[in-house]
Enzyme design. Sequence first.
Site, short mmCIF file in Angstrom:
data_model
loop_
_atom_site.label_atom_id
_atom_site.label_comp_id
_atom_site.label_asym_id
_atom_site.label_seq_id
_atom_site.Cartn_x
_atom_site.Cartn_y
_atom_site.Cartn_z
CG ASP A 106 -1.72 -1.08 1.50
OD1 ASP A 106 -2.12 -1.69 0.51
OD2 ASP A 106 -1.98 -1.37 2.68
N1 URA Z 1 -1.13 -5.95 3.99
C1 URA Z 1 -1.59 -4.70 3.96
O1 URA Z 1 -2.59 -4.39 4.58
N2 URA Z 1 -0.91 -3.79 3.23
C2 URA Z 1 0.21 -4.08 2.55
O2 URA Z 1 0.78 -3.20 1.91
C3 URA Z 1 0.67 -5.40 2.59
C4 URA Z 1 -0.02 -6.31 3.33
#
Ligand code: URA
Length: 252
Positions: A106
Site C-alpha cells: 500500500d
Molecule cells: N497488507 C496490507 O494491509 N498492506 C500491505 O501493503 C501489505 C499487506
Amino acid sequence: MNRGERLQKVLAQSGIASRRACEELITAGRVKVNGVTVRELGVRAAPGDRIEVDGQPVHGPQKPLYVLLYKPAGCVTTAKDPEGRKTVLDFLSGLGGRVFPVGRLDYETSGVLVLTNDGDLSNMLMHPRYGVMKVYEAVVAGRPKDGVLQTLRDGIELDGATTSPCEVAVLGTDGRSTRLVITLHEGRNRQVRRMLDSVHHACLRLTRVRYGDLTLRGLRPGSWRHLRPDEVAGLRRAAAAGRPFADRRRLR
Ligand code: URA
C-alpha cells in the site's frame, strides 16, 4: 494458430508487465500482432511477429533483472499513477531496464518489494497457491488481548473467504500501541490492515520486513540492490515448493 508462445508470456518476457497484467492488456484490446488487435488469451506469437502495445513496438526478451527495493511509505506500487504521486519506479534510477513490481504494498506501507522483468517468476510468486512467506511488523492501536491474537492466527473472514492460518507474535507494547510480527503465506489485498481492522485494532504503521528469504538488511528506505543469483534461485524454489524455505520458525 499453434506456434510460438502464448502472447501474454511473450509480453511478460519482454518486460512489459507481469503475466497477469499482460493478460489484462490483451483482453482490453491494447495489443496488436502484425497489425491486428488481439483480445483472446489463447493466441500465440512467434519470433518475427510484430507486436505492439498501445501502438508502441515490443522488443524481444530483455536481460532478466531482479531488484530488491526498500519501499518507503508515501509512494504507489504501480508503474504510473493517474494522480501523479511518486511511484516505486521513481527510486530505480540507473537500473538500465524496465521492471515491474511483484505484488503490491500500500501507499503507506514500507518494506521489502521485489521488482523484475521475469514474468514467469513474478507470476508464480504472485499466485495465491504458492504462498511465499511474508513477514510484517505492524504497530497497532491499543493492546490486543490473547483471544484477539488467536483470532488473527486462526483466520478471519474477509470478503467471504477466511484467511489462512498465520503466525502473530507481540514484540512489545506501551499500552497505547503494540508492535506485532505477523507472518502470512498468502497475499490478499490490504490483508494485514483489513485483518487488524476487523478485530478493532487499527494499523498505525506497517512494514514488510521479509519476503521469502529476503530482508531489508543493508538497505534504507528508498534504496535498492540487485538480487544475487542464489537469492533469485531461492525465490524460484520458494514459489515452486508452495511453502517457503527450510526456515519455518514459528515467530510466536
Ligand atoms: N497488507 C496490507 O494491509 N498492506 C500491505 O501493503 C501489505 C499487506
